[in-house]
Design a protein around this motif. Structure first.
Motif, PDB file in Angstrom:
ATOM      1  N   GLN A 146      12.821  -2.486 -32.015  1.00 19.01           N
ATOM      2  CA  GLN A 146      13.254  -3.706 -32.697  1.00 19.01           C
ATOM      3  C   GLN A 146      14.133  -4.516 -31.748  1.00 19.01           C
ATOM      4  N   GLN A 147      14.062  -5.825 -31.883  1.00 16.40           N
ATOM      5  CA  GLN A 147      14.928  -6.710 -31.100  1.00 16.40           C
ATOM      6  C   GLN A 147      16.118  -7.075 -31.972  1.00 16.40           C
ATOM      7  N   ILE A 148      17.302  -6.605 -31.596  1.00 13.70           N
ATOM      8  CA  ILE A 148      18.461  -6.795 -32.456  1.00 13.70           C
ATOM      9  C   ILE A 148      19.319  -7.986 -32.046  1.00 13.70           C
ATOM     10  N   LEU A 149      19.171  -8.443 -30.803  1.00 13.72           N
ATOM     11  CA  LEU A 149      19.828  -9.654 -30.315  1.00 13.72           C
ATOM     12  C   LEU A 149      18.898 -10.285 -29.282  1.00 13.72           C
ATOM     13  N   PRO A 150      19.040 -11.567 -29.011  1.00 21.46           N
ATOM     14  CA  PRO A 150      18.177 -12.176 -28.006  1.00 21.46           C
ATOM     15  C   PRO A 150      18.230 -11.425 -26.673  1.00 21.46           C
ATOM     16  N   LEU A 170      16.429  -2.430 -29.357  1.00 22.34           N
ATOM     17  CA  LEU A 170      16.806  -1.113 -29.854  1.00 22.34           C
ATOM     18  C   LEU A 170      15.539  -0.271 -29.860  1.00 22.34           C
ATOM     19  N   LEU A 171      15.518   0.799 -29.115  1.00 22.16           N
ATOM     20  CA  LEU A 171      14.293   1.556 -28.886  1.00 22.16           C
ATOM     21  C   LEU A 171      14.102   2.659 -29.919  1.00 22.16           C
ATOM     22  N   HIS A 172      14.400   2.346 -31.149  1.00 19.26           N
ATOM     23  CA  HIS A 172      14.073   3.233 -32.274  1.00 19.26           C
ATOM     24  C   HIS A 172      14.089   2.401 -33.545  1.00 19.26           C
ATOM     25  N   PRO A 173      13.386   2.809 -34.588  1.00 18.08           N
ATOM     26  CA  PRO A 173      13.451   2.100 -35.862  1.00 18.08           C
ATOM     27  C   PRO A 173      14.730   2.473 -36.600  1.00 18.08           C
ATOM     28  N   GLY A 174      15.027   1.748 -37.652  1.00 24.67           N
ATOM     29  CA  GLY A 174      16.209   2.048 -38.441  1.00 24.67           C
ATOM     30  C   GLY A 174      17.436   1.336 -37.917  1.00 24.67           C
ATOM     31  N   THR A 217      18.186  -4.026 -22.271  1.00 25.67           N
ATOM     32  CA  THR A 217      17.922  -5.458 -22.139  1.00 25.67           C
ATOM     33  C   THR A 217      16.481  -5.693 -21.699  1.00 25.67           C
ATOM     34  N   ALA A 218      16.007  -6.907 -21.961  1.00 23.91           N
ATOM     35  CA  ALA A 218      14.666  -7.278 -21.518  1.00 23.91           C
ATOM     36  C   ALA A 218      14.560  -7.198 -20.001  1.00 23.91           C
ATOM     37  N   ALA A 219      15.644  -7.583 -19.313  1.00 19.04           N
ATOM     38  CA  ALA A 219      15.618  -7.535 -17.853  1.00 19.04           C
ATOM     39  C   ALA A 219      15.446  -6.108 -17.354  1.00 19.04           C
ATOM     40  N   ARG A 220      16.118  -5.157 -17.989  1.00 14.00           N
ATOM     41  CA  ARG A 220      15.987  -3.769 -17.545  1.00 14.00           C
ATOM     42  C   ARG A 220      14.596  -3.217 -17.871  1.00 14.00           C
ATOM     43  N   LEU A 221      14.048  -3.627 -19.008  1.00 14.66           N
ATOM     44  CA  LEU A 221      12.683  -3.207 -19.323  1.00 14.66           C
ATOM     45  C   LEU A 221      11.694  -3.725 -18.284  1.00 14.66           C
ATOM     46  N   ARG A 261       6.641  -5.012 -33.316  1.00 17.02           N
ATOM     47  CA  ARG A 261       5.900  -5.508 -34.478  1.00 17.02           C
ATOM     48  C   ARG A 261       6.412  -4.813 -35.736  1.00 17.02           C
ATOM     49  N   PRO A 262       6.200  -5.391 -36.937  1.00 15.48           N
ATOM     50  CA  PRO A 262       6.628  -4.735 -38.188  1.00 15.48           C
ATOM     51  C   PRO A 262       6.092  -3.312 -38.264  1.00 15.48           C
ATOM     52  N   GLY A 263       6.991  -2.391 -38.502  1.00 20.68           N
ATOM     53  CA  GLY A 263       6.616  -0.987 -38.568  1.00 20.68           C
ATOM     54  C   GLY A 263       6.531  -0.313 -37.217  1.00 20.68           C
TER      55      GLY A 263
END
Length: 352
Positions: free
Chosen positions: A52-56, A60-64, A27-31, A46-48
């Protein structure tokens, strides 16, 4: 970067103390607690980029694409009031940093899949995961999370480390979204045939959700109740055989000679004047008064038979499923005690 890669060193306080899945979904709070600012998180998404942010508010700390486990935890992180577990509450819960999801649990089709249903889609094929929260939470459905509200949360069951709604509640939430009569019937049938719950519990939740006004649900409930009674009767047969009880006469009606009908019974031992009646009541109209009226009918019949000297053993399908040995003991005790009672009135026994 793959799923096992640690969080990039944006912070002097990395997330190594968390479990593997919670190092990948955060979560953003934990970050923020680790020193990662909103701007830094946005830069990583950012793109690439590697995140990725998968929900508000959930990253998710990996791509894909996320795994099924990651999706479930992301939905719970979005919907729940996340707390630190602190002191473990269960033996074996050694990780004091494992997040505890307060006031939220997986429900609907995803919950049924976690409970082991074979008639529900696998988790990767679900477009959305239903999550049950209290009505007081100010949340909206977003992305792959569908918010389901309730006035009172049931007690969650832990399945693979995830809080999951009990089967009857998960069924009701799933059926709410289904219009296919065959799919509804398959779910309800598997719930009972698979031993997940009793019909009465399912029908009660369907009533609470006001689903019994839908014709395809009513049809499925009729099949469910028939299925539940058949299973309960089979368990009653097995109880008599496996615990060495004398054979009764099965499924009979009792009448007074030339008099009124006394009622139907599932099993009856004429010599001992002992009867067994299965309680397969289920509310059908969503009103407590209906359930009370049906119980009153059971009670009146039982009182009438006992005034005639007939002992009535009342057994629920759930007791037969969970404590068959105890129910066999109750019946055996009633049979043995018959010699100490006055003889029962003569009744006519007819096949039902």
């Amino acid at each position: 970067m793959n799923h096992n890669t640690p969080v990039p060193p944006l912070s002097p306080r990395p997330l190594r103390h968390l479990s593997e899945v919670h190092r990948r979904v955060v979560t953003a709070a934990r970050l923020r607690k680790t020193g990662v600012s909103v701007a830094e998180a946005d830069e990583q998404c950012r793109p690439g980029g590697p995140w990725q942010q998968i929900l508000p508010g959930v990253f998710l700390l990996h791509p894909g694409p996320p795994t099924s486990e990651e999706r479930l935890h992301a939905v719970l992180m979005y919907a729940a009031r996340e707390q630190s577990a602190g002191v473990p509450t269960q033996p074996g819960a050694e990780d004091p940093h494992r997040p505890v999801y307060a006031d939220a649990m997986i429900t609907g089709l995803a919950a049924l899949t976690l409970h082991g249903f074979s008639s529900t889609p696998p988790l990767p094929s679900l477009d959305r995961v239903d999550v049950l929260v209290t009505r007081m939470r100010r949340l909206r459905s977003a992305g792959g999370a569908r918010i389901v509200r309730t006035s009172a949360l049931p007690a969650a069951e832990q399945v693979t480390g995830v809080p999951v709604a009990p089967v009857p509640r998960a069924l009701a939430d799933a059926v709410t979204e289904l219009t296919d009569a065959g799919a509804v019937r398959r779910l309800l049938t598997e719930a009972v045939r698979g031993g997940h719950c009793e019909p009465a519990a399912v029908v009660r939740e369907l009533n609470n959700a006001k689903l019994l006004s839908r014709p395809h649900v009513v049809d499925a409930v009729d099949s469910l109740l028939a299925e539940g009674r058949a299973i309960a009767e089979d368990r009653l047969y097995r109880m008599v055989q496996e615990y060495g009880l004398p054979d009764p006469v099965w499924n009979v009606d009792l009448r007074l000679p030339g008099g009124p009908h006394l009622g139907g019974l599932d099993a009856y031992w004429p010599e001992q004047a002992v009867a067994v009646e299965l309680d397969t009541r289920a509310p059908r109209q969503g009103h407590r008064e209906d359930d009370d009226a049906l119980w009153s009918e059971y009670a009146r019949k039982r009182e009438h038979l006992e005034r005639l000297g007939i002992t009535v053993v009342h057994i629920t399908p759930r007791k037969l499923r969970d404590a068959m040995d105890q129910q066999a003991t109750v019946v055996r005790t009633a049979l043995m005690a018959s010699g100490d009672r006055d003889p029962a009135a003569y009744v006519v026994v007819l096949p039902r």
